[in-house]
Every structure is written in C-alpha cells, then in structure tokens.
Design a protein around this motif. Structure first.
Motif, PDB file in Angstrom:
ATOM      1  N   GLU A  78       0.851  -1.191   0.000  1.00 12.39           N
ATOM      2  CA  GLU A  78       0.000   0.000   0.000  1.00 12.39           C
ATOM      3  C   GLU A  78       0.881   1.232   0.000  1.00 12.39           C
ATOM      4  O   GLU A  78       1.756   1.398   0.861  1.00 12.39           O
ATOM      5  N   ARG A  79       0.653   2.121  -0.972  1.00 14.14           N
ATOM      6  CA  ARG A  79       1.383   3.385  -1.034  1.00 14.14           C
ATOM      7  C   ARG A  79       0.869   4.348   0.028  1.00 14.14           C
ATOM      8  O   ARG A  79      -0.170   4.124   0.660  1.00 14.14           O
ATOM      9  N   GLY A  80       1.597   5.432   0.181  1.00 12.75           N
ATOM     10  CA  GLY A  80       1.207   6.434   1.156  1.00 12.75           C
ATOM     11  C   GLY A  80      -0.143   7.060   0.882  1.00 12.75           C
ATOM     12  O   GLY A  80      -0.836   7.505   1.806  1.00 12.75           O
ATOM     13  N   ASP A  81      -0.557   7.108  -0.426  1.00 14.86           N
ATOM     14  CA  ASP A  81      -1.859   7.701  -0.753  1.00 14.86           C
ATOM     15  C   ASP A  81      -2.986   6.675  -0.717  1.00 14.86           C
ATOM     16  O   ASP A  81      -4.117   6.978  -1.096  1.00 14.86           O
ATOM     17  N   GLY A  82      -2.688   5.454  -0.278  1.00 12.69           N
ATOM     18  CA  GLY A  82      -3.714   4.429  -0.174  1.00 12.69           C
ATOM     19  C   GLY A  82      -3.860   3.554  -1.395  1.00 12.69           C
ATOM     20  O   GLY A  82      -4.610   2.577  -1.363  1.00 12.69           O
ATOM     21  N   SER A  83      -3.172   3.880  -2.493  1.00 10.21           N
ATOM     22  CA  SER A  83      -3.278   3.067  -3.702  1.00 10.21           C
ATOM     23  C   SER A  83      -2.423   1.807  -3.560  1.00 10.21           C
ATOM     24  O   SER A  83      -1.534   1.718  -2.710  1.00 10.21           O
ATOM     25  N   LEU A  84      -2.695   0.819  -4.423  1.00  7.70           N
ATOM     26  CA  LEU A  84      -1.976  -0.448  -4.378  1.00  7.70           C
ATOM     27  C   LEU A  84      -0.797  -0.439  -5.345  1.00  7.70           C
ATOM     28  O   LEU A  84      -0.904   0.069  -6.455  1.00  7.70           O
ATOM     29  N   LEU A  85       0.308  -1.023  -4.893  1.00 10.81           N
ATOM     30  CA  LEU A  85       1.491  -1.173  -5.723  1.00 10.81           C
ATOM     31  C   LEU A  85       1.728  -2.667  -5.957  1.00 10.81           C
ATOM     32  O   LEU A  85       2.124  -3.381  -5.029  1.00 10.81           O
ATOM     33  N   PRO A  86       1.472  -3.183  -7.191  1.00  9.75           N
ATOM     34  CA  PRO A  86       1.766  -4.593  -7.471  1.00  9.75           C
ATOM     35  C   PRO A  86       3.270  -4.795  -7.565  1.00  9.75           C
ATOM     36  O   PRO A  86       3.968  -4.041  -8.242  1.00  9.75           O
ATOM     37  N   ILE A  87       3.786  -5.798  -6.884  1.00 12.09           N
ATOM     38  CA  ILE A  87       5.232  -5.953  -6.787  1.00 12.09           C
ATOM     39  C   ILE A  87       5.654  -7.408  -6.968  1.00 12.09           C
ATOM     40  O   ILE A  87       4.868  -8.343  -6.808  1.00 12.09           O
ATOM     41  N   SER A  88       6.921  -7.549  -7.305  1.00 11.45           N
ATOM     42  CA  SER A  88       7.641  -8.807  -7.190  1.00 11.45           C
ATOM     43  C   SER A  88       8.688  -8.584  -6.119  1.00 11.45           C
ATOM     44  O   SER A  88       9.351  -7.542  -6.101  1.00 11.45           O
ATOM     45  N   TRP A  89       8.851  -9.550  -5.197  1.00 13.21           N
ATOM     46  CA  TRP A  89       9.742  -9.295  -4.080  1.00 13.21           C
ATOM     47  C   TRP A  89      10.561 -10.527  -3.726  1.00 13.21           C
ATOM     48  O   TRP A  89      10.207 -11.665  -4.066  1.00 13.21           O
ATOM     49  N   VAL A  90      11.646 -10.284  -2.988  1.00 15.14           N
ATOM     50  CA  VAL A  90      12.459 -11.327  -2.402  1.00 15.14           C
ATOM     51  C   VAL A  90      12.867 -10.862  -1.018  1.00 15.14           C
ATOM     52  O   VAL A  90      13.162  -9.681  -0.803  1.00 15.14           O
ATOM     53  N   ILE A  91      12.855 -11.772  -0.070  1.00  8.73           N
ATOM     54  CA  ILE A  91      13.263 -11.450   1.296  1.00  8.73           C
ATOM     55  C   ILE A  91      14.310 -12.460   1.733  1.00  8.73           C
ATOM     56  O   ILE A  91      14.187 -13.661   1.463  1.00  8.73           O
ATOM     57  N   THR A  92      15.364 -11.978   2.379  1.00  9.86           N
ATOM     58  CA  THR A  92      16.457 -12.852   2.793  1.00  9.86           C
ATOM     59  C   THR A  92      16.988 -12.401   4.146  1.00  9.86           C
ATOM     60  O   THR A  92      16.986 -11.197   4.456  1.00  9.86           O
ATOM     61  N   PRO A  93      17.427 -13.334   4.999  1.00  8.99           N
ATOM     62  CA  PRO A  93      17.932 -12.965   6.316  1.00  8.99           C
ATOM     63  C   PRO A  93      19.192 -12.106   6.215  1.00  8.99           C
ATOM     64  O   PRO A  93      19.965 -12.221   5.261  1.00  8.99           O
ATOM     65  N   CYS A  94      19.395 -11.253   7.217  1.00 14.50           N
ATOM     66  CA  CYS A  94      20.616 -10.454   7.298  1.00 14.50           C
ATOM     67  C   CYS A  94      20.838 -10.038   8.738  1.00 14.50           C
ATOM     68  O   CYS A  94      19.992 -10.278   9.595  1.00 14.50           O
ATOM     69  N   ARG A  95      21.971  -9.434   8.994  1.00 12.04           N
ATOM     70  CA  ARG A  95      22.269  -8.877  10.301  1.00 12.04           C
ATOM     71  C   ARG A  95      22.192  -7.359  10.216  1.00 12.04           C
ATOM     72  O   ARG A  95      22.676  -6.766   9.262  1.00 12.04           O
ATOM     73  N   ILE A  96      21.535  -6.749  11.212  1.00 11.66           N
ATOM     74  CA  ILE A  96      21.411  -5.295  11.192  1.00 11.66           C
ATOM     75  C   ILE A  96      22.223  -4.706  12.323  1.00 11.66           C
ATOM     76  O   ILE A  96      22.920  -5.423  13.044  1.00 11.66           O
ATOM     77  N   GLN A  97      22.142  -3.424  12.495  1.00  6.92           N
ATOM     78  CA  GLN A  97      22.950  -2.691  13.457  1.00  6.92           C
ATOM     79  C   GLN A  97      22.873  -3.339  14.841  1.00  6.92           C
ATOM     80  O   GLN A  97      21.802  -3.675  15.318  1.00  6.92           O
ATOM     81  N   GLY A  98      24.018  -3.509  15.478  1.00 11.51           N
ATOM     82  CA  GLY A  98      24.066  -4.130  16.788  1.00 11.51           C
ATOM     83  C   GLY A  98      24.145  -5.639  16.734  1.00 11.51           C
ATOM     84  O   GLY A  98      24.095  -6.306  17.761  1.00 11.51           O
ATOM     85  N   GLY A  99      24.251  -6.205  15.521  1.00 11.88           N
ATOM     86  CA  GLY A  99      24.360  -7.652  15.385  1.00 11.88           C
ATOM     87  C   GLY A  99      23.052  -8.391  15.505  1.00 11.88           C
ATOM     88  O   GLY A  99      23.027  -9.624  15.564  1.00 11.88           O
ATOM     89  N   ARG A 100      21.936  -7.658  15.503  1.00 11.86           N
ATOM     90  CA  ARG A 100      20.640  -8.325  15.633  1.00 11.86           C
ATOM     91  C   ARG A 100      20.235  -8.991  14.324  1.00 11.86           C
ATOM     92  O   ARG A 100      20.633  -8.573  13.244  1.00 11.86           O
ATOM     93  N   ALA A 101      19.379 -10.025  14.468  1.00  9.49           N
ATOM     94  CA  ALA A 101      18.865 -10.689  13.279  1.00  9.49           C
ATOM     95  C   ALA A 101      17.802  -9.807  12.625  1.00  9.49           C
ATOM     96  O   ALA A 101      17.074  -9.073  13.290  1.00  9.49           O
ATOM     97  N   GLY A 102      17.731  -9.866  11.323  1.00 14.05           N
ATOM     98  CA  GLY A 102      16.735  -9.111  10.576  1.00 14.05           C
ATOM     99  C   GLY A 102      16.572  -9.699   9.197  1.00 14.05           C
ATOM    100  O   GLY A 102      16.976 -10.847   8.941  1.00 14.05           O
TER     101      GLY A 102
END
Length: 570
Positions: free
Chosen positions: A103-127
């Motif tokens: 959902e965009r900021g104006d409420g409209s829909l954004l059709p997407i293709s996506w990929v999500i993968t594990p990583c480490r973020i600031q402080g060594g936390r999992a994300g």
C-alpha cells in the motif's frame, strides 16, 4: 554494511525521495529495498523504496512492515497467517513471490515482485532484507497459500475468529487461559504450555496441559515459578518472553549447553513431555509482553510448519490482548477495593458491647460500590450505628457514600436529637448536593438504661430491616420506623422506633447484597438470613460475620456486601 536507519523525524515539506533527516539505506542496489528487525519493524529504507511507496523514509522507520505495507489483491489487510514475508522472517528462510501488493502512502496499491532474505542489522541483531520492484498488474492472480499448511485457509480463519470471540468474552485470566487451551489442544498440538511474566518481572508457568485420549490433563508438576529471563539469551523461550520473535523448536534446539536457568527448565520440559516439535510465540499485550505460548506435539505425528507458526503467533497475539485487559481489570479492581476499604471506619471500643463489621466487594465487578457501615461514640456515651447503601456501583457511588457518611457523623454529633430528626436533616442536605445521590440508611442509637440494660432507637430510610437474634435463638426483623430513601426530593414524615435488647442478644445490620437473588424473592432471602443468623446465636462474634456471609449470600448475587454486628452482654 550498516543497514539500519535512524528514526529521526523528517520535515513534512520534503518529498519521499528527498533526504528526510533520517539515515536511509545506501543506494548500492538498483532496486527498492528496506530492512526489518527480528520483530518485523522497519529499520532502514532506501530512496528508491521511499519513492515507489510514496512515503517519507522517516515515516516508515520503526513501523511494523506488515501492518504498514502488506495487502491482499483487493487492498484488504493481509492476515499474518497468509503472509509469506512474515513466514520468511520467522523461519530465517529466503523466499520470493512475483505476485504481491504493497500500500502506497496515498492508499493506492502497488503490485510488486519481491524477495526477502535474512541479514544482520545494526548491533548484530537478526533481521531481513526486502528487495522489491513494481510489476504489471496481472489479469488474474491467486494469492499463494502458506507453504506446508496443515489446515485449510477457511479453517484457520474460523479458528482465529473463534479465538477472538472466545478469549475476549471474559475479564478473568483463569477463564481466558482455560479457553485458550481448549481452542488449541488437540486441534494444533497435544501439549499447551503458557508462561506469564509477573508484576515483579518474574516468570510463572501457569499452564502445562496435554491431551490424553480426548481429556485435557494438567501437569501440575511442570507448573510453577520459573528462572528469570536473561536479556542476552538467544534461546527461543527467552526471546519470546522478551517479545522478540516466534520460533519453531525441536528437542535438538536444547541439546547444547544451556545458556540460562530457563533454558534448563525447557530441556526438562521437552524430556518430560516427549515433544518432538513445538511452536513458541510471544503473548503480547497492548503495552508490553505478557508471556509466551508453547504448543507442542508428542504423540501427534508431523512437525510444525512455518504456516503453523504464523497461526500460533496470531492466536498468541489475541490471547495477549485478552490477558492484558484481564490484568488491567484486576489492577482496577484491587485499587477500587483498597479505596473502598479505606473509606470504611474502624470499630470503636465500647465497654460491655462487642462489635464486628465486614465488607465484601462485588465478585464480578471492577468498580467500587456504595455500601458502608459506621459506628461511633456520641457525647454522653451513646453509640451511633449506621448501615447504608448509595445507589450505583462506580466511583460516583463511592464518592457519594463518603459524603453521606461524613455528613451523618457531623449531624449526629452536633446535637442530641432523635434519629428521625438527624436523618431528615441529612436527607435535605443530600438533596442539595451538586451530584444526584440516592441512598438507603438505617441510623440507630444504642443507649444504656438506668437499670443497666440496652435500648435501641432507630429510623430506617428505605433500607432492609435490622435483624435481632436473642440468645435462645429466636429472631425477628425490626421493621418499625420505616421511611423513604434519601435523595428523592420529597419531605416525608420520618418515624422513630424503640426496642429493648435482651441480654446476650445479637443485632445484625446488613446490605441487600447479602440476601438478594435473581432466582428467588427477597422474602426467601430474608427467611434464609433469619434462619442462619438464629443458628449462630452462640457463635463468637469475631467469626459471626464470615460464617453468616458464607451461608446466606446467594451464589448468583453480584453486589457488594457490608455487615455490622453487635452483641450486648448477658
């Protein structure tokens, strides 16, 4: 690479693709990207993602990505149990999908293709790192079902709906936990374990239940106090109790050297139960983590899947809201009860006369009531006795009760007048109060006679009649001196009544919560009170109130009760 952005606010006038004052992801990727922490909150956003979503980076950082962005094909909020991104975050797997919607900021829909993968973020936390780009809207798409689902989507939604309805129907933690176990065992697993955080930030294992041939059996030997939750423990239960994340667990999870006492307790739990697979999810309230829910499988075959874990997480979230409400209710109840008790007086010490008083709050209400008793010594040694009930069960009733009680004390101590005159003056004062107050009251004066006996003078403003129990067990209600209640605006002629108290007799003042019932008439309740009170004619006064309350009060009564009892010497 430092992937986490800060949460400084951005100037409202800047466009989403301008620098917002908050650090965003560096433009090292030719794709829109954002990073979430292990709780699913957005930790950083790059400029391309901000432009694609029509949102300022600072407005996104710190927000729950699922609630903010993830939507179904029609723009509807996406249930967490159907969200593949959420599944990937919980399991630490890399997943992708060519048919998703943000959902965009104006409420409209954004059709997407996506990929999500594990990583480490600031402080060594999992994300996790999420990469996405806009795609053409497909003519016809079917949202993918959660991988490895062991229940149909319809069954899952039905279970969540039943969970919400059932758990929010009670404000008592014990009822909520009992219903929670009934909902998940044996449907999801044959074991359910609930660990709750206490007010002192300790941990209590309050539920350990398993299914045994269709019967839910409590394992009390597995319940009780738990070791504290260490802040640096990476074990699943510790993380859940800190509100970090949900986890799929097997006995192998606890095969290594435990990092804390609570991990040792978990090792013992898995050995004692024989669970081969479990889902552990935080139970989150509105403001804080309440505890953790563990659903396990021992005799039941099949391991929990990521889709099952999402379902357990959603159930735990609903349980958390219900338990949070129950805790708030209980805190309010304790505060109200404490306030009520502090408003009630201490009994005076009068030579030759025994007195006792008790107050019981309403069993199923979080609000204070207007019931009160009072006893005080007037000039000349006469004893004033009061029982009353202000209409209502809220703070206004308690405040009204305090005012009426104090005014009656002032009027009674000012001049030596008959009870009817004092109550009439009180009625006029009540009618002039800013806030409308209506109340019933019995005001009595206990006087010593020249012959050494005791004389009772009283007037009754709409209250139930006092009960006089003689030493030989005869009992009668003092029904004389009746008048209308206080605060009606009428000016009735109030009457006084007088009786001599036989030696060794017991006088009982009480409020209607002691005798009223939804299933019986008031006469039935009064008859029971007279019968039980007569049977206690010789019982010591220090236990008289409690025993009379236990024997007399109807089980369906939801009102508070005040009782004042006195006994004259033989």
């Amino acid at each position: 690479m430092n992937l986490a952005g800060s949460t400084d606010d951005a100037p409202a006038s800047k466009a989403p693709d301008e620098s917002s004052g908050a650090e965003v992801l560096p433009e090292l990727l030719d794709a829109a990207a954002y990073v979430v922490d292990d709780e699913g909150r957005i930790a950083g956003v790059n400029h391309r993602a901000a432009r694609s979503l029509g949102r300022a980076a600072a407005d996104m950082v710190g927000r729950d990505a699922h609630d903010l962005l993830h939507r179904g094909s029609a723009g509807e909020p996406l249930p967490r149990v159907r969200c593949l991104m959420r599944q990937a975050l919980l399991t630490g797997r890399t997943l992708h999908d060519d048919h998703g919607w943000f959902e965009r900021g104006d409420g409209s829909l954004l059709p997407i293709s996506w990929v999500i993968t594990p990583c480490r973020i600031q402080g060594g936390r999992a994300g996790a790192l999420v990469l996405f780009h806009e795609v053409a809207t497909p003519a016809e798409t079917v949202e993918p079902a959660a991988a490895g689902a062991s229940m149909s989507e319809l069954d899952r939604l039905a279970l969540l709906a039943e969970t919400t309805t059932t758990l929010t129907s009670s404000l008592h933690a014990e009822d909520i936990l009992r219903q929670l176990v009934r909902l998940v065992v044996p449907l999801l697993g044959d074991w359910a374990v609930v660990d709750l955080l206490t007010d002192q930030r300790g941990v209590e294992r309050v539920v350990a239940v398993h299914d045994e041939d269709g019967v839910l059996v409590h394992r009390e030997d597995l319940e009780g106090p738990m070791p504290p939750v260490p802040e640096d423990s990476s074990m699943p239960l510790s993380r859940a109790l800190r509100g970090v994340t949900s986890t799929l667990v097997t006995p192998a999870t606890y095969e290594g050297r435990p990092d804390s006492g609570i991990a040792v307790a978990q090792q013992e739990l898995f050995r004692a139960t024989g669970m081969h697979s479990a889902s552990i999810a935080p139970i989150r309230g509105v403001r804080e983590v309440v505890g953790a829910l563990t659903i396990g499988r021992a005799a039941r075959p099949g391991a929990f899947t990521a889709a099952d874990l999402l379902l357990v997480e959603d159930i735990a979230r609903r349980a958390g809201l219900a338990l949070d409400n129950a805790r708030l209710y209980e805190r309010q109840r304790r505060v109200a009860e404490t306030m009520q008790r502090h408003l009630l007086p201490q009994m005076p010490s009068v030579p030759g006369v025994q007195m006792a008083a008790c107050y019981w709050p309403a069993p199923h209400a979080s609000q204070v009531g207007g019931d009160w008793y009072d006893a005080f010594v007037l000039p000349g040694g006469t004893i004033a006795l009061v029982i009353g009930d202000v209409v209502g069960h809220d703070l206004d009733a308690a405040a009204g009760m305090a005012q009426v009680c104090n005014m009656l004390r002032a009027y009674a101590g000012a001049e030596e007048e008959p009870p009817s005159v004092i109550v009439d003056r009180l009625d006029r004062a009540v009618s002039r109060m800013t806030q409308t107050v209506m109340a019933t009251v019995v005001f009595a004066r206990l006087e010593r006679t020249d012959a050494g006996g005791w004389l009772l003078r009283w007037t009754n403003a709409g209250h139930l009649p006092p009960l006089l129990v003689e030493r030989d067990g005869q009992a009668r209600f003092l029904e004389e001196g009746q008048g209308v209640l206080l605060g009606t605006g009428l000016r009735p002629d109030r009457a006084d009544a007088v009786t001599t108290l036989p030696p060794g007799s017991t006088l009982v003042f009480y409020t209607d919560g002691l005798v009223e019932s939804h299933h019986h008439t008031l006469d039935h309740g009064l008859a029971g009170l007279r019968r039980y009170a007569a049977s206690l004619a010789h019982r010591p006064l220090d236990s008289y109130c409690g025993v009379l309350f236990e024997r007399t009060r109807p089980i369906d009564n939801d009102d508070d009760v005040a009782m004042l009892v006195l006994r004259v010497p033989e």
